[in-house]
Design an enzyme around this catalytic site. Sequence first.
Site, PDB file in Angstrom:
ATOM      1  N   GLU A  27      40.251  -7.028  12.991  1.00  0.00           N
ATOM      2  CA  GLU A  27      40.802  -8.247  13.328  1.00  0.00           C
ATOM      3  C   GLU A  27      41.042  -8.881  14.417  1.00  0.00           C
ATOM      4  O   GLU A  27      41.910  -9.623  14.642  1.00  0.00           O
ATOM      5  CB  GLU A  27      41.954  -8.726  12.219  1.00  0.00           C
ATOM      6  CG  GLU A  27      41.765  -8.121  10.523  1.00  0.00           C
ATOM      7  CD  GLU A  27      40.979  -9.219   9.961  1.00  0.00           C
ATOM      8  OE1 GLU A  27      40.580 -10.213  10.354  1.00  0.00           O
ATOM      9  OE2 GLU A  27      40.917  -8.755   8.532  1.00  0.00           O
TER      10      GLU A  27
HETATM   11  C1  LIG Z   1      38.174   1.360  10.018  1.00  0.00           C
HETATM   12  C2  LIG Z   1      37.392   0.282  10.617  1.00  0.00           C
HETATM   13  C3  LIG Z   1      37.014  -0.755   9.903  1.00  0.00           C
HETATM   14  C4  LIG Z   1      36.168  -1.797  10.449  1.00  0.00           C
HETATM   15  N1  LIG Z   1      35.833  -2.759   9.789  1.00  0.00           N
HETATM   16  C5  LIG Z   1      34.924  -3.642  10.427  1.00  0.00           C
HETATM   17  C6  LIG Z   1      34.070  -4.471   9.542  1.00  0.00           C
HETATM   18  O1  LIG Z   1      34.148  -4.505   8.433  1.00  0.00           O
HETATM   19  N2  LIG Z   1      33.046  -5.324  10.280  1.00  0.00           N
HETATM   20  C7  LIG Z   1      33.019  -5.521  11.466  1.00  0.00           C
HETATM   21  O2  LIG Z   1      32.174  -6.130  12.062  1.00  0.00           O
HETATM   22  N3  LIG Z   1      33.738  -4.360  12.293  1.00  0.00           N
HETATM   23  C8  LIG Z   1      34.864  -3.520  11.808  1.00  0.00           C
HETATM   24  N4  LIG Z   1      35.378  -2.843  12.605  1.00  0.00           N
HETATM   25  C9  LIG Z   1      35.225  -2.904  13.976  1.00  0.00           C
HETATM   26  C10 LIG Z   1      36.465  -3.395  14.559  1.00  0.00           C
HETATM   27  O3  LIG Z   1      36.618  -4.837  14.444  1.00  0.00           O
HETATM   28  C11 LIG Z   1      36.487  -3.182  16.026  1.00  0.00           C
HETATM   29  O4  LIG Z   1      36.359  -1.668  16.345  1.00  0.00           O
HETATM   30  C12 LIG Z   1      37.235  -3.901  17.029  1.00  0.00           C
HETATM   31  O5  LIG Z   1      36.847  -5.132  17.074  1.00  0.00           O
HETATM   32  C13 LIG Z   1      36.894  -3.225  18.439  1.00  0.00           C
HETATM   33  O6  LIG Z   1      35.755  -3.306  18.930  1.00  0.00           O
HETATM   34  P1  LIG Z   1      35.375  -1.803  19.771  1.00  0.00           P
HETATM   35  O7  LIG Z   1      35.799  -0.781  18.590  1.00  0.00           O
HETATM   36  O8  LIG Z   1      34.092  -1.757  19.893  1.00  0.00           O
HETATM   37  O9  LIG Z   1      36.536  -1.591  20.747  1.00  0.00           O
HETATM   38  P2  LIG Z   1      36.196  -2.385  22.305  1.00  0.00           P
HETATM   39  O10 LIG Z   1      36.019  -3.829  22.250  1.00  0.00           O
HETATM   40  O11 LIG Z   1      35.326  -1.386  23.187  1.00  0.00           O
HETATM   41  O12 LIG Z   1      37.537  -2.083  22.968  1.00  0.00           O
HETATM   42  C14 LIG Z   1      38.204  -0.883  23.543  1.00  0.00           C
HETATM   43  C15 LIG Z   1      39.575  -1.062  24.248  1.00  0.00           C
HETATM   44  O13 LIG Z   1      39.316  -2.193  25.341  1.00  0.00           O
HETATM   45  C16 LIG Z   1      40.196  -3.236  25.047  1.00  0.00           C
HETATM   46  N5  LIG Z   1      39.727  -4.368  25.374  1.00  0.00           N
HETATM   47  C17 LIG Z   1      38.233  -4.925  25.161  1.00  0.00           C
HETATM   48  N6  LIG Z   1      37.997  -6.009  25.615  1.00  0.00           N
HETATM   49  C18 LIG Z   1      39.160  -6.401  26.261  1.00  0.00           C
HETATM   50  C19 LIG Z   1      39.726  -7.601  27.044  1.00  0.00           C
HETATM   51  N7  LIG Z   1      38.652  -8.496  27.241  1.00  0.00           N
HETATM   52  N8  LIG Z   1      41.120  -7.621  27.659  1.00  0.00           N
HETATM   53  C20 LIG Z   1      41.713  -6.330  27.469  1.00  0.00           C
HETATM   54  N9  LIG Z   1      41.348  -5.477  26.662  1.00  0.00           N
HETATM   55  C21 LIG Z   1      39.980  -5.258  26.037  1.00  0.00           C
HETATM   56  C22 LIG Z   1      40.360  -3.308  23.377  1.00  0.00           C
HETATM   57  O14 LIG Z   1      41.685  -4.041  23.276  1.00  0.00           O
HETATM   58  C23 LIG Z   1      40.484  -1.984  23.101  1.00  0.00           C
HETATM   59  O15 LIG Z   1      41.850  -1.419  23.349  1.00  0.00           O
HETATM   60  C24 LIG Z   1      36.209  -1.692  11.963  1.00  0.00           C
HETATM   61  C25 LIG Z   1      36.622  -0.755  12.696  1.00  0.00           C
HETATM   62  C26 LIG Z   1      37.247   0.261  12.032  1.00  0.00           C
HETATM   63  C27 LIG Z   1      37.851   1.509  12.967  1.00  0.00           C
END
Ligand SMILES: Cc1cc2nc3c(=O)[nH]c(=O)nc-3n(C[C@H](O)[C@H](O)[C@H](O)COP(=O)(O)OP(=O)(O)OC[C@H]3O[C@@H](n4cnc5c(N)ncnc54)[C@H](O)[C@@H]3O)c2cc1C
Length: 587
Positions: A404
């Site tokens: 979220e």
């Molecule tokens: C169990 C589970 C269920 C999920 N369900 C869904 C789903 O139903 N549909 C869907 O679309 N997605 C889903 N997700 C995905 C989830 O929404 C993403 O994992 C999340 O948005 C983070 O993206 P990422 O994993 O690519 O991390 P990244 O964006 O790569 O982030 C890695 C780290 O960098 C930080 N970061 C990134 N950008 C910035 C910034 N601008 N400033 C400061 N820090 C930053 C983040 O806060 C994090 O700590 C799910 C994930 C999990 C684990």
Amino acid sequence: MAQTTAQTPVSGSGGQFLTSTAAPLEVFVREDLSDEQRLFGQTASEFMHKEVLPVVEKLYQHDWALTRELLKKASELDLLRLEIPPAYGGLGLDLISASYVGEQIAINPSFGGSLGAHTSIGTLPLVYFGTEEQKARYLPRLASGELIGAYALTEPSSGSDALAARTTATLTADGRHYELTGTKMWITNGGFADLFTIFAKVGGDKFTAFLVERSMGVVSGRDEIKLGLDGSSTTALMLDNVKVPVENVLGTIGQGHKVAFNVLNFGRVKLGARNMSGVRMALNHAVKYAKERRQFGKAICEFGLIKQKLAGMAVRGFVGDAMSYRTLGDVDRAIDAGDRADGPLVLKTIEGFSVECSINKVWTSEALAWAVDEGLQVFGGNGYSREFPLERMYRDARITRIYEGTNEINRMLVPSRLLKSQPQLFNAEGARAALAVQPPALSPKSPLSGEREFVARLKQLSIALLGSASAAYGDTLKDEQEVLAQIADVIIEAYAVESAIARAEKMAASGDGRASLATDIAAVYTNDASDRVAAAARQVVAALEARTADSALAAGVQRLISYAGIDAIAARRRIADAVIDAGRYPL
Ligand SMILES: Cc1cc2nc3c(=O)[nH]c(=O)nc-3n(C[C@H](O)[C@H](O)[C@H](O)COP(=O)(O)OP(=O)(O)OC[C@H]3O[C@@H](n4cnc5c(N)ncnc54)[C@H](O)[C@@H]3O)c2cc1C
């Protein structure tokens, strides 16, 4: 400060609470739930206890046929149709009802994740952006559990930066279909959903949402092996020229960001109530264990450091509920002041509370993290064992700080949206005014009048810090994330403290027998928040002084953060004793 009501016209992105005062009678609190709302909650609770909890081990073994069967049973109890408009087989209920049901379902976060993904991100994009024809085609079948929904935004190389998605959508030569090609990651219900809201770029740059049926060619990857939520399907989706009829474009081509981000506001605020369900459960398990487990000749609940943990969980449970139901109540009232059936208006209305939605998401997920961590600690070595409940709760809770929108992203959203929506307030002049204003003299009638006075200063502090930072850094402020995060924390605390006070005062006003416990909790929370706020404010002031060599801010801030404090140790003991007496979360 001006007294406003929740019916104040919605404008900007939220944060109106910084320039108004929450009068207790105007704030919705959990105690205000109607009989009808409680009845839906009871139905959901009975369903969880009778149908889901006895078979969860099978869900943990990935028996998705059983998940579907349970979702179908949930639909027979109307639990999948709460937020769907009546015209399409739904009940068109308010957010409070949906959240209260969500709380009950959240007692098993795995199944709660499956049901929540279906009813929220799997269904709401269609509710708010679908055409009449799309809604008529899909919503009744989503309401009945015939179709299970999912939402596919994240990709291997784009998570927080969702608009950098690489999935493409290419119009076929006959103009009748789009062909979607790409990979989605981490999709909840990915292993068995039938209808996906999938985001892809048309013509290389027009980010767009599509309604995609599995039978159109969506292929699921294997279930991810995760830290927690073992009983919830999370998979990648492979899209290889998946042919989607042009009628299945959801919303407008190139406007997919509106679909993607608007529904998240609903998810964030509802997650607040669900997270508090976890806090209460952690406390209930912990106090039961602490009363039974004996060391050094007595029950461990008699030790001050265990009491401190029990009290901390109760405080978080109370404050988080106060925040989330306050926001839910404000949003519902604002929606009802318009027309709940008017999708675009509803979306605009909740957008008017997006700051509060992010605040709830961050605060409650971190409160849950604290509660499951300290709850586990109460169990000692047994806390680390799969045979005891906190181990799973600890693992399941971790996701709430990641999805979220991560807490980093949501923290940044709080000040950035305020700056965007109220530039006239958050600038050098606004900061000067906030530092100069004397907080209103409050009648000492309430036992929380000192706390009220402090929260009035916290709001001035929020305006002073954000306004000063904006003046000091100008357009480069967005690159000063560490400063912004500290300011966000001050704003978040202002909302949390005020919500707790308003709830406690409302309970006192209604003669609730638990009001003195609630007052203790609000006072302890304010006391503890004053230390966190002071530390955050000092860091911001130091960073700004280093840049502007202006020492006026420090003096003003010092006045705003000063707080006499209470005997919080004694108050926490009283709270813990109430928990121990009740043998459970006592509110
Ligand atoms: C169990 C589970 C269920 C999920 N369900 C869904 C789903 O139903 N549909 C869907 O679309 N997605 C889903 N997700 C995905 C989830 O929404 C993403 O994992 C999340 O948005 C983070 O993206 P990422 O994993 O690519 O991390 P990244 O964006 O790569 O982030 C890695 C780290 O960098 C930080 N970061 C990134 N950008 C910035 C910034 N601008 N400033 C400061 N820090 C930053 C983040 O806060 C994090 O700590 C799910 C994930 C999990 C684990």
